[in-house]
Scaffold this motif. Structure first.
Motif, PDB file in Angstrom:
ATOM      1  N   ASN A 299      54.048  34.286  23.431  1.00  0.00           N
ATOM      2  CA  ASN A 299      52.822  33.638  23.903  1.00  0.00           C
ATOM      3  C   ASN A 299      52.980  33.151  25.333  1.00  0.00           C
ATOM      4  OD1 ASN A 299      51.516  34.093  21.483  1.00  0.00           O
ATOM      5  ND2 ASN A 299      52.086  32.108  20.595  1.00  0.00           N
ATOM      6  N   HIS A 300      54.158  32.621  25.660  1.00  0.00           N
ATOM      7  CA  HIS A 300      54.411  32.164  27.033  1.00  0.00           C
ATOM      8  C   HIS A 300      54.350  33.332  28.013  1.00  0.00           C
ATOM      9  CE1 HIS A 300      56.746  30.810  30.523  1.00  0.00           C
ATOM     10  NE2 HIS A 300      56.342  29.579  30.193  1.00  0.00           N
ATOM     11  N   ASP A 301      54.984  34.461  27.630  1.00  0.00           N
ATOM     12  CA  ASP A 301      54.929  35.645  28.497  1.00  0.00           C
ATOM     13  C   ASP A 301      53.501  36.125  28.680  1.00  0.00           C
ATOM     14  OD1 ASP A 301      57.577  35.568  28.799  1.00  0.00           O
ATOM     15  OD2 ASP A 301      58.055  37.349  27.615  1.00  0.00           O
ATOM     16  N   LEU A 302      52.737  36.152  27.597  1.00  0.00           N
ATOM     17  CA  LEU A 302      51.361  36.632  27.678  1.00  0.00           C
ATOM     18  C   LEU A 302      50.509  35.722  28.565  1.00  0.00           C
ATOM     19  CD1 LEU A 302      49.199  38.611  26.740  1.00  0.00           C
ATOM     20  CD2 LEU A 302      48.843  37.172  24.728  1.00  0.00           C
ATOM     21  N   HIS A 303      50.711  34.390  28.417  1.00  0.00           N
ATOM     22  CA  HIS A 303      49.955  33.439  29.229  1.00  0.00           C
ATOM     23  C   HIS A 303      50.284  33.618  30.713  1.00  0.00           C
ATOM     24  CE1 HIS A 303      48.046  29.727  30.553  1.00  0.00           C
ATOM     25  NE2 HIS A 303      49.202  29.366  31.102  1.00  0.00           N
ATOM     26  N   TRP A 304      51.564  33.745  30.994  1.00  0.00           N
ATOM     27  CA  TRP A 304      51.993  33.911  32.409  1.00  0.00           C
ATOM     28  C   TRP A 304      51.431  35.212  32.984  1.00  0.00           C
ATOM     29  CZ3 TRP A 304      55.093  37.769  34.481  1.00  0.00           C
ATOM     30  CH2 TRP A 304      55.502  37.559  35.800  1.00  0.00           C
ATOM     31  N   SER A 305      51.487  36.277  32.205  1.00  0.00           N
ATOM     32  CA  SER A 305      50.987  37.571  32.681  1.00  0.00           C
ATOM     33  C   SER A 305      49.481  37.520  32.937  1.00  0.00           C
ATOM     34  CB  SER A 305      51.301  38.665  31.662  1.00  0.00           C
ATOM     35  OG  SER A 305      52.686  38.753  31.456  1.00  0.00           O
ATOM     36  N   LEU A 306      48.735  36.908  32.031  1.00  0.00           N
ATOM     37  CA  LEU A 306      47.285  36.843  32.204  1.00  0.00           C
ATOM     38  C   LEU A 306      46.913  35.962  33.393  1.00  0.00           C
ATOM     39  CD1 LEU A 306      46.099  36.661  28.475  1.00  0.00           C
ATOM     40  CD2 LEU A 306      45.972  38.608  30.030  1.00  0.00           C
ATOM     41  N   CYS A 307      47.643  34.862  33.588  1.00  0.00           N
ATOM     42  CA  CYS A 307      47.363  34.001  34.751  1.00  0.00           C
ATOM     43  C   CYS A 307      47.558  34.771  36.056  1.00  0.00           C
ATOM     44  CB  CYS A 307      48.266  32.760  34.719  1.00  0.00           C
ATOM     45  SG  CYS A 307      47.806  31.552  33.460  1.00  0.00           S
ATOM     46  N   ASN A 308      48.667  35.490  36.156  1.00  0.00           N
ATOM     47  CA  ASN A 308      48.910  36.266  37.370  1.00  0.00           C
ATOM     48  C   ASN A 308      47.916  37.404  37.511  1.00  0.00           C
ATOM     49  OD1 ASN A 308      51.626  35.545  38.916  1.00  0.00           O
ATOM     50  ND2 ASN A 308      51.926  35.109  36.735  1.00  0.00           N
ATOM     51  N   LEU A 309      47.533  37.993  36.392  1.00  0.00           N
ATOM     52  CA  LEU A 309      46.543  39.061  36.441  1.00  0.00           C
ATOM     53  C   LEU A 309      45.209  38.539  36.955  1.00  0.00           C
ATOM     54  CD1 LEU A 309      45.688  41.950  35.819  1.00  0.00           C
ATOM     55  CD2 LEU A 309      45.261  41.237  33.458  1.00  0.00           C
ATOM     56  N   ARG A 310      44.814  37.365  36.440  1.00  0.00           N
ATOM     57  CA  ARG A 310      43.539  36.779  36.875  1.00  0.00           C
ATOM     58  C   ARG A 310      43.601  36.431  38.369  1.00  0.00           C
ATOM     59  NH1 ARG A 310      41.596  31.679  37.541  1.00  0.00           N
ATOM     60  NH2 ARG A 310      39.375  31.358  37.177  1.00  0.00           N
ATOM     61  N   ALA A 311      44.740  35.872  38.799  1.00  0.00           N
ATOM     62  CA  ALA A 311      44.864  35.505  40.216  1.00  0.00           C
ATOM     63  C   ALA A 311      44.829  36.752  41.107  1.00  0.00           C
ATOM     64  CB  ALA A 311      46.160  34.729  40.444  1.00  0.00           C
ATOM     65  N   SER A 312      45.463  37.828  40.638  1.00  0.00           N
ATOM     66  CA  SER A 312      45.478  39.047  41.448  1.00  0.00           C
ATOM     67  C   SER A 312      44.108  39.690  41.528  1.00  0.00           C
ATOM     68  CB  SER A 312      46.483  40.046  40.858  1.00  0.00           C
ATOM     69  OG  SER A 312      47.767  39.486  40.858  1.00  0.00           O
ATOM     70  N   VAL A 313      43.362  39.654  40.408  1.00  0.00           N
ATOM     71  CA  VAL A 313      42.056  40.303  40.375  1.00  0.00           C
ATOM     72  C   VAL A 313      41.055  39.553  41.246  1.00  0.00           C
ATOM     73  CG1 VAL A 313      40.109  40.853  38.867  1.00  0.00           C
ATOM     74  CG2 VAL A 313      42.424  41.411  38.168  1.00  0.00           C
ATOM     75  N   THR A 314      41.122  38.229  41.238  1.00  0.00           N
ATOM     76  CA  THR A 314      40.138  37.427  41.969  1.00  0.00           C
ATOM     77  C   THR A 314      40.474  37.263  43.439  1.00  0.00           C
ATOM     78  OG1 THR A 314      41.317  35.419  41.309  1.00  0.00           O
ATOM     79  CG2 THR A 314      39.499  36.153  39.891  1.00  0.00           C
ATOM     80  N   ARG A 315      41.634  37.710  43.868  1.00  0.00           N
ATOM     81  CA  ARG A 315      42.026  37.557  45.266  1.00  0.00           C
ATOM     82  C   ARG A 315      41.294  38.596  46.109  1.00  0.00           C
ATOM     83  NH1 ARG A 315      47.156  38.087  44.704  1.00  0.00           N
ATOM     84  NH2 ARG A 315      47.565  35.876  44.410  1.00  0.00           N
ATOM     85  N   GLY A 316      40.795  38.198  47.269  1.00  0.00           N
ATOM     86  CA  GLY A 316      40.068  39.107  48.142  1.00  0.00           C
ATOM     87  C   GLY A 316      40.973  40.140  48.771  1.00  0.00           C
ATOM     88  N   LEU A 317      40.394  41.262  49.201  1.00  0.00           N
ATOM     89  CA  LEU A 317      41.140  42.355  49.814  1.00  0.00           C
ATOM     90  C   LEU A 317      40.852  42.394  51.306  1.00  0.00           C
ATOM     91  CD1 LEU A 317      40.626  45.200  47.194  1.00  0.00           C
ATOM     92  CD2 LEU A 317      42.513  43.591  47.385  1.00  0.00           C
ATOM     93  N   ASN A 318      41.871  42.687  52.090  1.00  0.00           N
ATOM     94  CA  ASN A 318      41.754  42.723  53.544  1.00  0.00           C
ATOM     95  C   ASN A 318      42.043  44.141  54.016  1.00  0.00           C
ATOM     96  OD1 ASN A 318      41.585  42.077  56.236  1.00  0.00           O
ATOM     97  ND2 ASN A 318      43.724  41.415  56.366  1.00  0.00           N
ATOM     98  N   PRO A 319      41.028  44.892  54.440  1.00  0.00           N
ATOM     99  CA  PRO A 319      41.298  46.272  54.888  1.00  0.00           C
ATOM    100  C   PRO A 319      42.127  46.280  56.171  1.00  0.00           C
ATOM    101  CG  PRO A 319      39.024  45.674  55.334  1.00  0.00           C
ATOM    102  CD  PRO A 319      39.597  44.547  54.532  1.00  0.00           C
ATOM    103  N   LYS A 320      42.968  47.331  56.305  1.00  0.00           N
ATOM    104  CA  LYS A 320      43.843  47.441  57.469  1.00  0.00           C
ATOM    105  C   LYS A 320      43.076  47.869  58.714  1.00  0.00           C
ATOM    106  CE  LYS A 320      47.929  48.721  54.773  1.00  0.00           C
ATOM    107  NZ  LYS A 320      48.946  49.767  54.509  1.00  0.00           N
ATOM    108  N   GLN A 321      41.965  48.567  58.559  1.00  0.00           N
ATOM    109  CA  GLN A 321      41.222  49.041  59.701  1.00  0.00           C
ATOM    110  C   GLN A 321      39.731  49.007  59.367  1.00  0.00           C
ATOM    111  OE1 GLN A 321      43.550  51.332  58.209  1.00  0.00           O
ATOM    112  NE2 GLN A 321      41.956  51.783  56.719  1.00  0.00           N
ATOM    113  N   ASP A 322      38.903  49.203  60.362  1.00  0.00           N
ATOM    114  CA  ASP A 322      37.459  49.158  60.160  1.00  0.00           C
ATOM    115  C   ASP A 322      36.844  50.547  60.196  1.00  0.00           C
ATOM    116  OD1 ASP A 322      37.884  49.726  62.753  1.00  0.00           O
ATOM    117  OD2 ASP A 322      36.470  48.251  63.579  1.00  0.00           O
ATOM    118  N   TYR A 323      37.632  51.578  59.921  1.00  0.00           N
ATOM    119  CA  TYR A 323      37.109  52.926  59.884  1.00  0.00           C
ATOM    120  C   TYR A 323      37.598  53.610  58.613  1.00  0.00           C
ATOM    121  CZ  TYR A 323      41.773  53.849  61.696  1.00  0.00           C
ATOM    122  OH  TYR A 323      43.118  53.880  61.873  1.00  0.00           O
ATOM    123  N   CYS A 324      36.879  54.661  58.225  1.00  0.00           N
ATOM    124  CA  CYS A 324      37.219  55.423  57.017  1.00  0.00           C
ATOM    125  C   CYS A 324      38.489  56.230  57.281  1.00  0.00           C
ATOM    126  CB  CYS A 324      36.058  56.346  56.644  1.00  0.00           C
ATOM    127  SG  CYS A 324      36.425  57.447  55.267  1.00  0.00           S
TER     128      CYS A 324
END
Length: 1425
Positions: free
Chosen positions: A1230-1255
Motif C-alpha cells: 500500500n505504501h508503494d502504491l501510494h507513493w507511485s500514485l502521488c508521483n504519477l499525479r505530480a508528473s501528469v499535472t506538471r506543465g510542459l515546456n517546449p524546447k523550440q517554437d517551431y514544428c
C-alpha cells in the motif's frame, strides 16, 4: 598629423651634454675616473675586482691558450666584453659550416606535440656542457649606477642594442655606449623626463643612425646618434593618456610602429619636405577590438634585402586573444590570424622573427607563444605573389615563458617566469642547458603596462599580463642577448666548441669533456660554434684536441693515484679513467697511440697496467681490436693467467692473431688448463695444422671407450668438441669461429678423411682394433657422428676423390659395426638408417650389399631377444621411413614384424598397402597404443581421401572387436558409434553379450552426464533401448535411477513402472506415478515406505542404532511432504485432505500406540516430525479442519487437552506468524502504491515546456497556417509538432479526441538504434510519449468540441503512461511486489523442477539471476512535491 619641431627648434635643440647642463656633464665626467677606486662590491653589489679601464681593451690572441693554462685559471665567469663587428658576431654565419647535422627524421623523433612534459628533462650539462657564456658588462653597469647617483638619471628601464647600446632610464635619459663600453652620448634631460616620464621603449634603426624613444606618458622622440641632436618630438601620434609599450623601426628607415597601453597599434611615417621633418600617424589596430600588447616587425639582414618577402614589410601583432600577421606594403592587408586557445590569462604573449633555411630555401619563421606552448609559423611567398603561412611542429614546455629569443636558426633561448634561461635546440626540441639569472635582477615593464604615469587607465587583463612583462629589458643582436638589470647589463653568447670542452675540463669532468668532444667529432652536437671547413678537416681538428685531453687524463690519473691504501681503492681510481682513455683511443682509431705512449705511461704503475689490459678484453671479443703488439699480447695472457681467469684467456686467444707469440708455449698452457678451443685455434691459425689437435683429443677419449668404461664429464666435453671440430673441418669452417682460407679447404678435407680411415694409429699396440678413429667416434656418439658424415656428404658434388672417400667410409662403417657385436641395436639401426637415407637420394652413387640389410632385419626382428624391444622397433621404423623399405621384401618384412610383435612396423606396412582394417588389430594387440584405436577409426571414417570400401572394411573390423572396444573405453566406443553409425545401435547391442559391458555402453550413449559429445536428437534411440538401459541401471546402480530418469526422455512410463516394480524400487516407482499423473498412487507408495521406516524405528527404539532409523524416517518424510506440496496446488480440498490426513495419521499412529512411559528419545523426535507435517499442511488445509480432525480422533477425543496442547499451540504460533507477515506485506504494498500514485499525479499535472517554437517536422512556426484548424502537440521530451505533420508521418493511433500520439524524432532515434518492435509491444506502450493538446492556432467549432469531449474509456492515456515510465526510471530497482511474486514463483518452481525432468527451470529468467539486481533496503525516494 603630429606637431613637429621645426628647423629653428632643431638648431636650437641643446647638445646632448648641454641638455644635461654643463655642471651635470662635468659631474658625470668627474665621476667616471673616480669609479676606478671605488669598492664595487659595496656600491654595485657585484663580486668583481675594481674597475680598470685597461680591462675593457682586450688585445687579440694569436695563439690559443694551452690546456694547462686553462686548467690553472680561476673560474671567473664575469668576463669583460667588447662589442665586435656584428658580421663576425652573427652566429648564423656559422650555420653554413657548423657541425650540426641533425636531419628531419631526427627532429621528428623528438616531437612532443601530443605529450605535455610534466617533469624536467635529463641533466643536459653532462651531455652538452656549458652552451652559453654569461658575462657582466662591467663598464656599462658601473656607469649606469654612477649616472643614477651623480646626475639623477634614475634606474634603467629599457635597452636597445645595435652596433651601439642604448639604455633608457626612469628620469627620461637615454645613455648611449659604444663597442668599448664607453659613454658616447647622454640624450635628453631630467627636466624633459619630468614632463614625459620614464623611457618605456627604445629602438635603433638598421644603420644605427637614429634612435626612437617612447615615454611612459605617451610622447616619442627621435635622436640623431651621430650628432646627438633631437630630430623630432612626437606628441599626438596616438591617443593621449596612454604609455608607449613598444616602438620599433622597420627595414624602411622612414617607417616605424608603436604600440600604446590602450592596446592600439600605429604606423609612423617620417618625411622631410622643404627641410621640415614631419610624422604621419595611421592606426593599424584599435584597442577597442582587442588589446595588442606585443608587436614585432620582420627585419631582414643585408644579404637578404632582396628576399621577395621583404617587399611586404610584414608586422606580427599579439593581442590578448590571438596573433595577427599583416603586411604594411604595398597596401595594408591581414595575411593570417591565429587564436591562442586556452591559456593562463596572466601569461605574456611573445613574438620573434627569424630567417630559417629549409628545403634549400630561406624563409622567415615566426615563433609565438603564450604560456607553455611555442608555435612556429613558416611564411612563404608563392609564384602568384600571395603569402602562405604554414604551421610547423610546436614545442610543449613544463614552464611558463616571459621571453623568447632566437640566437640562431637552430638554437632558441627561453626565459621562464622564475628567471631561468633554457637553451633549446629547435629541430630536436632538446634542452641543452639551464641557467639561473636571478642575479641579473631583471627590470620589468609592469608600471608602463599599468600606465601608472597617466593614472592607470588600462584594462585589468592588460595589467595582469604586465605583471611579468619584460619586453624592453631584453635585446638581441648578432647572436648575443643583452639583459638589463636594475644596476647592471649582462650579455649571453654561445660558447665556441673549444670553450665548451675547456669549461668541462675546468670542472674536472674529463669523461664528460671527452664525450662532448666526440659528439663534435661525429657531428651529433647541438649549437656548435667555431668549427668550419669540410667534414674531414673538422674531424681532424677535434681529434687533435681529444688526443691532448687523453694525455692529460692519463697524466692526471697517474699523478693523483693514492700511494698507500688497499689495492681495491687503487683499482677503482684507475677504473674511472683508464677505460675512458682506451675507449676513445680506439674510437679515434689511434692504436699506435694506445699501445705505445699510453701503454708505456700506464705500465709505470702495476695496478694501472692491469686495469689497462683488462679493458682490452671486450674490444678483442667483439673483434674491434685485432692488431695488438706482441708485447701487449704477451702481457695480456700473463695477466689473465696470473689472475686465474683461464676461461677469459681462451676467449681472448680465439679472437687474437697469435702468430707473433711462442706457439709451443701457448699450446702447452692451453693443454694444461684444458683450453681445448684455444689449443685447436692456435694449431690451426698459428701453424696451419689441423690433424694434431684431433690426435691429442683421440688419445684421451679412445682408451676408456675401447675398454668399455664410462667417460668422465671432462672426457665427454672433449668428445663433443672433437665431433664439432671434425664437422667444421669437413664443412670448410674454422673452429671455433670464422672460415678456413679457401685455398686450404680441399687440403683440410682430404687430411681429415685420410686421418679417419687410417687402419691403425701412429702408436698402435698389438691389441688395437682396426680403424680406431672411426670406432672411437661410433662408440662415443653414433648418431651424431653419422649426422656429421651426412652433412659432409651433402657437399659432395661431382668430386671424384670425395666420392671415393664417401664409399670408403661407408664400407668401413659396415665392416666395423656389422662384424662387431659391441654395438647396440640402436647404434646398428642408426647406421642403416643413415645408409637408407643416402641410398634414397636421386643422385646416389653409394653401393651397399643388400644381404647386409637382410642381416640387420634378422638382427632387429629376432623374437628370441626380448631386450630393448621398443628400441629395436623404433630403429627399424626409422630405417623404413628413411627409404630402407626398398631394400626388403615386404611380405617377409611383415611376417617377421608380426613374429617380433613390432606392431608399429605392421601398421607402417599395412598403411602403405591401404589395408586399414588390419591396422585396428595392430592397435588392439599393442598394449602401449590400444587407446589410440578410437582416434584412428574416427580419422579413417571422417577425414576425406579414403574410399567407401576402405571405410566399410574399417567399420566391419571395428564391429568384430566391439566388445574389446567397449571394455577399453565405453565412452569413446559410444561416441564412435553415435558419430558414425547411429543407425546401427541395435546391431551393436546384439553383439554385446556381456550385460555389464552393455550397461556401460548404453550409459555412455544415453546419459548426457557422462560427458560424451553425442547429439541425442540425431541419435533417435528407440524407447525399448532406453528401457533396456533403465533395467540394467536398476540392476547395477539402483541409487542413480531417479537422477538418470530426470535427464532421459525417450522412455514409456508404463513399461518403466513395471521395471521398477520388478526390482522393488518404490521411490522410483512413486516418481514415475507422479509423473504419470497418478498422485494418489505415488502417495500410497511413499506412505507405505514411511510406515515401514516408522515401524523399524519403533522396534529399534531401545537400541543405540536408533539415530540411523530416525534419519531414514526423516528422509522419507521430507520426500513425502514434498510430494504433497508439489501436487496440492492442482487438487481440490477433498483430494488434498486425502493426501495430508493419512500422512498425519501415519505420524501420529506410533504415538497412540506408545504408552505414557515411553522414553523421551522416542517421543520427542516423533512430536517434532508431526509438527513439521502440521506446518506443511497448514498452507493447503484449513486450520479448523485440522483441529476438527485431531479432536475427532478416538485417542485424543477421550484424553485430556494437555496431550495435544503442544500441537495446537504450535499451529497457533504458525498462524500468528503468517498473519503478521501478511499485514506487513500489505502495508508495504500500500505504501508503494501510494507513493507511485502521488508521483504519477505530480508528473501528469506538471506543465510542459517546449524546447523550440517551431514544428520539428516542417520546421515552421507553430502559427504557420491561420486558415486551417491545426492542433499543437507538445511532448514531455520537449518536442513540438503540428498534429497534421504527425498524421503525415503516421505517428497517430486513433482519430479525433481519442488520438494517441508518438514523438516522431524520439521514435525515429529509437528505430535507428534498435530492431523493429513487435506489434504486441507497440500496443503495450511503445506509443508512450506523453502529449498535451494546446489551443489550435486558428480556433474552430470542431476544435472546441473536441477539446470538451471527455474520454470514454478508463485507464491511463499516453501522457500518464509516459509519466509512469519516468516514475519507474526515477525509482531504479525492482518493486517489492515483484520480489514477493518471484519468491512465490520460485517455491512453486522448485516443486515443478522435481517433476520437470530435463525441462529448463523458470529460475533461469529470474530477476535474481540478473547481474544488475540490487536489493534496496531504503524506503522509496521522496517526490519533489
Amino acid at each position: 598629423m603630429a606637431s613637429e619641431v621645426g628647423p629653428e627648434s632643431e638648431e636650437a635643440a641643446p647638445s646632448p651634454r648641454g641638455g644635461l647642463g654643463e655642471g651635470l656633464a662635468q659631474a658625470l665626467e668627474a665621476s667616471l675616473p673616480r669609479l676606478t677606486c671605488i669598492d664595487l662590491d659595496k656600491d654595485l653589489e657585484f663580486r668583481n675586482e675594481l674597475i680598470d679601464d685597461k680591462e675593457f681593451d682586450i688585445p687579440q690572441v694569436d695563439t690559443p691558450p694551452t690546456l694547462e693554462s686553462i686548467l690553472n685559471e680561476t673560474d671567473d665567469e664575469d668576463e669583460s666584453f667588447v662589442l665586435e663587428d656584428p658580421t663576425l658576431l652573427n652566429i648564423d654565419t656559422f650555420d653554413t659550416h657548423s657541425y650540426d647535422t641533425s636531419s628531419v627524421a631526427s627532429s621528428d623523433s623528438g616531437d612532443r606535440t601530443n605529450l605535455k612534459r610534466k617533469k624536467k628533462l635529463l641533466d643536459s650539462f653532462s651531455l652538452h656542457g656549458s652552451v652559453m657564456r654569461h658575462s657582466l658588462l662591467k663598464g656599462i653597469s658601473a656607469q649606469i649606477v654612477s649616472a643614477a647617483d651623480k646626475v639623477d638619471a634614475g634606474l634603467p628601464t629599457a635597452i636597445a642594442v645595435s652596433s651601439l647600446i642604448a639604455v633608457g632610464t626612469s628620469h627620461g635619459l637615454a645613455l648611449i655606449f659604444d663597442q668599448n663600453q664607453a659613454l658616447r652620448l647622454c640624450l635628453g634631460s631630467t627636466s624633459v623626463g619630468g614632463q614625459y616620464g620614464a623611457i618605456s621603449a627604445l629602438s635603433i634603426n638598421h644603420d644605427c643612425s637614429r634612435l626612437l624613444c617612447g615615454f611612459a606618458k605617451g610622447q616619442m622622440t627621435m635622436w640623431d646618434l651621430a650628432s646627438g641632436k633631437l630630430l623630432r618630438s612626437i606628441t599626438d601620434a596616438h591617443p593621449p593618456g596612454t604609455a608607449i609599450l613598444h616602438i620599433k623601426f622597420t627595414d624602411d628607415p622612414t617607417l616605424a610602429i608603436c604600440n600604446d597601453s590602450g592596446g592600439s597599434v600605429f604606423e609612423l611615417t617620417f618625411k622631410r619636405v622643404m627641410g621640415v621633418r614631419t610624422c604621419e600617424s595611421r592606426c593599424l589596430f584599435s584597442g577597442s577590438k582587442g588589446e595588442v600588447c606585443c608587436i614585432e616587425p620582420l627585419h631582414s639582414k643585408a644579404e637578404l634585402k632582396d628576399h621577395p618577402i621583404t617587399q611586404f614589410s610584414l608586422l606580427a601583432m599579439a593581442s590578448l586573444t590571438k596573433i595577427l600577421v599583416i603586411g604594411l606594403k604595398p597596401s595594408l592587408k591581414v595575411w593570417m590570424t591565429f587564436p591562442y586557445g586556452r591559456m593562463d590569462p596572466s601569461s605574456v604573449p611573445l613574438l620573434a622573427w627569424h630567417f630559417v633555411a629549409a628545403n634549400n630555401y630561406v624563409n622567415p619563421t615566426l615563433a609565438f607563444c603564450r604560456g607553455d606552448v611555442v608555435h612556429f609559423l613558416l611564411v612563404k611567398r608563392d609564384e602568384s605573389g600571395a603569402i602562405h603561412v604554414t604551421k610547423q611542429k610546436h614545442l610543449h614546455l613544463y614552464y611558463d615563458l616571459i621571453n623568447f629569443t632566437w640566437i640562431n636558426s637552430r638554437t632558441i633561448v627561453l626565459l621562464d617566469s622564475v628567471e631561468k634561461l633554457h637553451v633549446i635546440d629547435r629541430l630536436t626540441q632538446e634542452e641543452l642547458e639551464t641557467v639561473e639569472i636571478s642575479e641579473v635582477q631583471l627590470v620589468y615593464n609592469s608600471s608602463h603596462f599599468k600606465s601608472l604615469a597617466t593614472g592607470g587607465n588600462v584594462s585589468q587583463a592588460l595589467a595582469l599580463v604586465g605583471e611579468k612583462a619584460c619586453y624592453q629589458s631584453i635585446s638581441s643582436y648578432g647572436g648575443q642577448i643583452f639583459y638589463l638589470g636594475t644596476k647592471s647589463v649582462y650579455v649571453m653568447t654561445l660558447r665556441s666548441w673549444r670553450e665548451r670542452v675547456d669549461h668541462l675540463l675546468k670542472q674536472e669532468c674529463l669523461p664528460e669533456a671527452l664525450a662532448l668532444a666526440w659528439s663534435f667529432h661525429e657531428g651529433k652536437a647541438k649549437a656548435v660554434v667555431g668549427l668550419s671547413g669540410d667534414a674531414s678537416k673538422r674531424k681532424a681538428v677535434v681529434a687533435d684536441r681529444m688526443v691532448e685531453i687523453l694525455f692529460h687524463c692519463a697524466d692526471r690519473a697517474l699523478k693523483k693515484c693514492p700511494d698507500q691504501g688497499k689495492i681495491q681503492v687503487m683499482e677503482q681510481h684507475f677504473q674511472d679513467t683508464v677505460p675512458v682513455v682506451v675507449d676513445y683511443c680506439l674510437r679515434l682509431q689511434r692504436r699506435d697511440l694506445l699501445f705505445s705512449q699510453m701503454y708505456d705511461k700506464f705500465s709505470e704503475n702495476s695496478v694501472a697496467k692491469g686495469v689497462f689490459l683488462e679493458c682490452l678484453e671486450p674490444y678483442i671479443l667483439s673483434d674491434q681490436l685485432v692488431g695488438i703488439t706482441a708485447q701487449v699480447m704477451k702481457d695480456l695472457l700473463i695477466h689473465f693467467q696470473d689472475k686465474k681467469l683461464m676461461e677469459n684467456v681462451e676467449a681472448l686467444i680465439v679472437h687474437m692473431d697469435i702468430t707473433s707469440l711462442d706457439i709451443q708455449q701457448v699450446v702447452l698452457m692451453c693443454w694444461e688448463n684444458r683450453l681445448y678451443d684455444a689449443m685447436i685455434y692456435v694449431y690451426n691459425s698459428g701453424m696451419n695444422e689441423f690433424i694434431s689437435p684431433m690426435e691429442k683429443l683421440f688419445k684421451v677419449i679412445a682408451p676408456p671407450l675401447s675398454a668399455g668404461k664410462s667417460l668422465t664429464d671432462e672426457q665427454v666435453i672433449m668428445g663433443n668438441k672433437l665431433l664439432v671440430y671434425i664437422s667444421c673441418c669437413l664443412a670448410g669452417r674454422a673452429y671455433p669461429l670464422g672460415d678456413i682460407p679457401e685455398d686450404l679447404v680441399p687440403l683440410v678435407k682430404n687430411q681429415v678423411f685420410e686421418f679417419l680411415i687410417r687402419l691403425h694409429s701412429a702408436e698402435a699396440s698389438s691389441e688395437e682394433e682396426i680403424y680406431p678413429y672411426i670406432c672411437t667416434l661410433l662408440h662415443f656418439d653414433t648418431r651424431e657422428f653419422l649426422n656429421v658424415l651426412a652433412l659432409t656428404f651433402e657437399d659432395f658434388k661431382n668430386d671424384k676423390q670425395a666420392l671415393e672417400y664417401q664409399q670408403r667410409i661407408v664400407d668401413i662403417l659396415l665392416k666395423v659395426m656389422v662384424e662387431n657385436s659391441d654395438f647396440t641395436p640402436s647404434q646398428v639401426g642408426c647406421l642403416f638408417t643413415f645408409l637408407a637415407r643416402q641410398l634414397a637420394k636421386p643422385d646416389n652413387t653409394l653401393f651397399v650389399n643388400r644381404t647386409l640389410f637382410d642381416q640387420v632385419l634378422e638382427f632387429l626382428c629376432s623374437p628370441d631377444d626380448d631386450s630393448r624391444h621398443s628400441e629395436r622397433q623404433q630403429v627399424l621404423l626409422e630405417l623404413l621411413q628413411a627409404g630402407g623399405i626398398v631394400q626388403f621384401e615386404e611380405s617377409r618384412l611383415i611376417r617377421m614384424a608380426e613374429r617380433a610383435e613390432f606392431y608399429q612396423i605392421c601398421e607402417f606396412m599395412y598403411e602403405r598397402a591401404h589395408q586399414y582394417d588390419k591396422i585396428i588389430d595392430c592397435y588392439l594387440r599393442d598394449p602401449l597404443r590400444e587407446e589410440e584405436v578410437f582416434n584412428y577409426v574416427h580419422n579413417i571414417l571422417s577425414i576425406p581421401g579414403h574410399s567407401p570400401e576402405e571405410k566399410q572394411s574399417v567399420w566391419q573390423k571395428a564391429m568384430q572387436h566391439i566388445e574389446e572396444l567397449v571394455s577399453l573405453n565405453p565412452c569413446k566406443a559410444a561416441e564412435l558409434v553415435a558419430t558414425h553409425f547411429y543407425g546401427q545401435v541395435e546391431a551393436v547391442i546384439q553383439k554385446l553379450q556381456n550385460p555389464f559391458l552393455l550397461f556401460q555402453f548404453l550409459r555412455s550413449l544415453l546419459d548426457p552426464r557422462e560427458g560424451v559429445s553425442v547429439n541425442q536428437e540425431s541419435l533417435h534411440a528407440a524407447p525399448c533401448i532406453t528401457e533396456q538401459f533403465i533395467e540394467l541401471l536398476c540392476q547395477y546402480n539402483p541409487h542413480q535411477v531417479i537422477d538418470t530418469l530426470q535427464v532421459l526422455e525417450s522412455y514409456r512410463l508404463e513399461e518403466t513402472i513395471q521395471i521398477t516394480q520388478k526390482y522393488q524400487l518404490l521411490e522410483v516407482c512413486a516418481y514415475l506415478l507422479e509423473k504419470k499423473g497418478d498422485v494418489h498412487g505415488a502417495f500410497l507408495i511413499m506412505l507405505e515406505r514411511l510406515q515401514s521406516k516408522l515401524q523399524q524405528f519403533t522396534k529399534e527404539s531401545e537400541d543405540s542404532r536408533e539415530s540411523t532409523s530416525l534419519k531414514a524416517v526423516e528422509e522419507v518424510l521430507v520426500e513425502t511432504i514434498a510430494l504433497c506440496q508439489r501436487n496440492s496446488q492442482n487438487l481440490n480440498q477433498p483430494q488434498r485432505e486425502a493426501l495430508w490426513f493419512p500422512l498425519l495419521e501415519a505420524m501420529m499412529a506410533p504415538q497412540k500406540l506408545s504408552s505414557s512411559c515411553a522414553p523421551p528419545r522416542l517421543a520427542e523426535p516423533l512430536k517434532s516430525l508431526t509438527m513439521q507435517v502440521l506446518n506443511s499442511m497448514a498452507t493447503f488445509i484449513a486450520l479448523p479442519s485440522i483441529l476438527q480432525r485431531i479432536l475427532q480422533d478416538p485417542v485424543y477425543g477421550r484424553g485430556k487437552l494437555g496431550e495435544i496442547q503442544g500441537l495446537i499451540l504450535g499451529m497457533l504460533d504458525t498462524f500468528n506468524y503468517e498473519q503478521t507477515l501478511l499485514e506487513t506485506t500489505t502495508s508495504l504494498l500500500n505504501h508503494d502504491l501510494h507513493w507511485s500514485l502521488c508521483n504519477l499525479r505530480a508528473s501528469v499535472t506538471r506543465g510542459l515546456n517546449p524546447k523550440q517554437d517551431y514544428c520539428c517536422i516542417c520546421l515552421q512556426q507553430y502559427r504557420r497556417r491561420q486558415e486551417v484548424a491545426d492542433d499543437i502537440v507538445v511532448f514531455s521530451c520537449g518536442h513540438l509538432y503540428h498534429s497534421l505533420c504527425l498524421l503525415n508521418k503516421e505517428c497517430a493511433v486513433g482519430t479525433g479526441s481519442q488520438a494517441r500520439w508518438t514523438c516522431y524524432r524520439c521514435n525515429s532515434s529509437n528505430k535507428a538504434g534498435k530492431l523493429s518492435e513487435k506489434a504486441s509491444e507497440v500496443k503495450k506502450g511503445q506509443l508512450a510519449q506523453a502529449q498535451v493538446k494546446m489551443s489550435p492556432s486558428c480556433p474552430s467549432p470542431r476544435g472546441d468540441a473536441a477539446a470538451k469531449k471527455a474520454p470514454s474509456e478508463l485507464g491511463l492515456d499516453p501522457q500518464q503512461i509516459q509519466a509512469f515510465d519516468q516514475l519507474c526510471r526515477l525509482y531504479r530497482g525492482t518493486s517489492r511486489l515483484a520480489l514477493l511474486t518471484e519468491l512465490s514463483q520460485n517455491q512453486s518452481g522448485e516443486s515443478r523442477r522435481l517433476l520437470g525432468g530435463s525441462k529448463s527451470s523458470p529460475a533461469l529468467n529470474s530477476i535474481f539471476q540478473n547481474e544488475n539486481f540490487q536489493l534496496h533496503l531504503s524506503p522509496p525516494p521522496l517526490s519533489e512535491d
